[in-house]
Structure formats: C-alpha cells, structure tokens
Design a protein around this motif. Sequence first.
Motif, PDB file in Angstrom:
ATOM      1  N   PRO A 240       0.822  -1.214   0.000  1.00  0.00           N
ATOM      2  CA  PRO A 240       0.000   0.000   0.000  1.00  0.00           C
ATOM      3  C   PRO A 240       0.859   1.268   0.000  1.00  0.00           C
ATOM      4  N   THR A 241       0.278   2.359  -0.431  1.00  0.00           N
ATOM      5  CA  THR A 241       0.998   3.627  -0.512  1.00  0.00           C
ATOM      6  C   THR A 241       1.531   4.062   0.845  1.00  0.00           C
ATOM      7  N   TRP A 242       0.737   3.856   1.899  1.00  0.00           N
ATOM      8  CA  TRP A 242       1.167   4.338   3.219  1.00  0.00           C
ATOM      9  C   TRP A 242       2.399   3.597   3.736  1.00  0.00           C
ATOM     10  N   VAL A 243       2.658   2.392   3.231  1.00  0.00           N
ATOM     11  CA  VAL A 243       3.855   1.654   3.625  1.00  0.00           C
ATOM     12  C   VAL A 243       5.075   2.176   2.879  1.00  0.00           C
ATOM     13  N   GLN A 244       4.866   2.760   1.711  1.00  0.00           N
ATOM     14  CA  GLN A 244       5.976   3.250   0.901  1.00  0.00           C
ATOM     15  C   GLN A 244       6.555   4.565   1.410  1.00  0.00           C
ATOM     16  N   GLU A 245       5.870   5.224   2.326  1.00  0.00           N
ATOM     17  CA  GLU A 245       6.343   6.508   2.841  1.00  0.00           C
ATOM     18  C   GLU A 245       7.510   6.300   3.792  1.00  0.00           C
TER      19      GLU A 245
END
Length: 387
Positions: A240-245
């Motif tokens: 997910p995008t929030w893990v990529q931050e």
Amino acid sequence: MAIPARVKEAHITLAFATVAISVTTLFLSSFLYRRRCKRLEVRIRELEASLESSVEKGAAERRGRVRAQQALRKVVTQKSGDGSKEVYPMVPIGTVRSCFSTRNGTPRQPLVVPLARACLVLDPARASAEALEGFSDYSHCWILYVFHLNTDLEKMWKDPARSKIKAKVRVPRLKGGKMGVLATRSPHRPCPIGLSVAKIEAVDGEAIWLSGVDLVDGTPILDIKPYLPYSDSVKGATVPTWVQEDATLAVGSISFSSDFASSLSSCWVHVEKQSLYDTSEQFESLIKEVLTWDIRSVSQRTRPHPVAIKSSDTVCDEIEEVNFKEEIYPQSTDHPNEVVYHLILEGIDVSYRIDENLNIVVEKANVHPDFANKKRHSCLAHRDSVR
C-alpha cells in the motif's frame, strides 16, 4: 620288445581305476554342489521370510506410531475457552541476547539498524549444535519468535474469549490512523508470533551471532530457517501507498552533547565485558542508527510525555506510559519545554531530546540500575571466539 601280458594288464587296470576315481570325484563334487545349493536355497528362503516379516513388522510399527501420534495430538491439543478451537502448545528452541534492553527503541522492522546485534542461543535439550551444521553457509535467516512482552499474553492464553484483541491498531506511518491488525506488523496480534529476518555473522556451537535484528533481549525463539533468495524474494511484489512513505518516521538530525562522550566512557567501564560491542565508539554508532528513526510511540509524538522503564522480576521487561505531570524523568534544565526521552541499550540509559523539527540531541549516558546486574545469556562465553 614285447610288453609282458601282466604289465599290459596292470596298465589297463590302472587306467580303469583312474577313470573310476575321476568319475567318483566328479559325482561327489556334483553331489556336494547340489547339497550346498540346496542349503543355500533354504537359507535364502529363510532370509526372504525374515525380511518379509521385518518389513511387515516395520509397517505395523509405523501404523502404530501414526495411531499413537494421532491419539497424542488429541490429548495434547487443548480446547480454548469457548470449547470450539484447538490450541497447540509450542516450546521455544532458544533465547535471544539482544542489544535492545526494552521494547522502546527496538526497531519496528528488521535490517533497518544494521549495527543492531544479537546472539541466539539454542537450548541443547531442544536443538543441539549438530542441528546447525551447514547453517553458517547462508548469509541470512528467518526467525520465528514470541512477542513475550505483550501485556495481554496471560489473558489471551488463559481466557481467549475475554482477551479483546483489537481488530484495528494505530499505525505509526499513518500518524495514529488505524488499520486492520492483520494488515500491519503490530506485535499485538490474535496469535502473538513474530517473523523477522537477520544477517548471520557467525555460528559457534549452539550460538548464532546475528546483526540487523529487531528483537528485544530475552525473546523466546520458536524456529529458525535459512533465507532463500530465489523463493523468499518476490519480484513485482506491491505494498500500500502508506507503507511506501519511508520518510514518515525519519528524524531531521542527530547530534551529541559535549558531555556525552565522557558519560559514555564512564558507563563503558561497567558494561564492556558483557557487551556485544568491542568499543564505545561502536556503541555510539549504534545509538545514532537507532535514533535515525523516530522511535517514540504515536501518543508520545502527539502528546510528548516521559515514560517509566522498569525491569520485572518475572519474565519480561515492561514499559509504561505515565502522566506528563509525574516527573519520573525530569525535563531538560537547558530546555525546560522539551521532554527528556530515554533509550536503553545494553543496560545503558541514553537520554535525548527531540524538538518539533525532529532534531535530536543525545545528552548523556548512565548505567540503568534495573539492567546493570541483569543476568546475561551464555552466548557471552562464545563472544571472543567470533570476534
């Protein structure tokens, strides 16, 4: 000259006798051969019968073992509180001696702190040194362990129906936003088992020296497995995008006060012989790597307050958040509006401040009284042989 008749007769008799002896010898040899062959045939039949009996006996024993194991599993497996679920008890095969004395500061993921060291010591009664033959040929390994410092473990195991495991947890990367617990790597899980990967530095007897760990000191180990790049590294895997931050929890800068070096030198005299690190300089580098990420909890970041750290006399170390007004750890005298936080590594209490821009100043180091005399694992006996 004519041969006398008697001589002729003697020659003929001798020839017949020689032929008779040869025939008799041949007959006896044939008889003895046939007799020997019969004995061998009997012996072969006996061996074949014995082999068949052994095979049948082995098969019967295997069937018996399978039935016994099935019966044992039925006896060993216990019904949970609601009577519908089975629980399979497991016994740790070893324990970890880690540089992280408490949960606070232990990395949330493996390999993010390469200098984080640990020694995994196997229990000889569960897994002997021979079980590690060939293990040092791998560069990394998987580690299955128990989140033994979870405060709800006893309630979860004794009365699962009342354990109230939360379906959603606050995620640090979402700044307190919630996500389904099984979509995260939170330690507070329906089944508190952790999975980690670490770099294998050395294997010595029953001790495995690791780096890049995210395990707290005293963690019970359920199993270890070699890391296989061809199957364990999934090409094209998505998250997910929030893990990529990646920068969400990164701090601005890290600096050390002028008094830190002298305070660390004073502490190092007391912990050097039991430390996983060779020098105080290596230990200082570890501090910097750990603090590269904001290790504070979500509540500490949103409402800065100190924590009280205590060592339990039982099986775990516990970290409790306390009210900001209770000055268990005093605020900085030079910066009265900033909370002094504490990171305990190798029994050394490292105090630091962090401002609103996430700039960290490491102030000093002290030997924490609750961890100064804490029993060390037997892996220290192997330390000099792998350095």
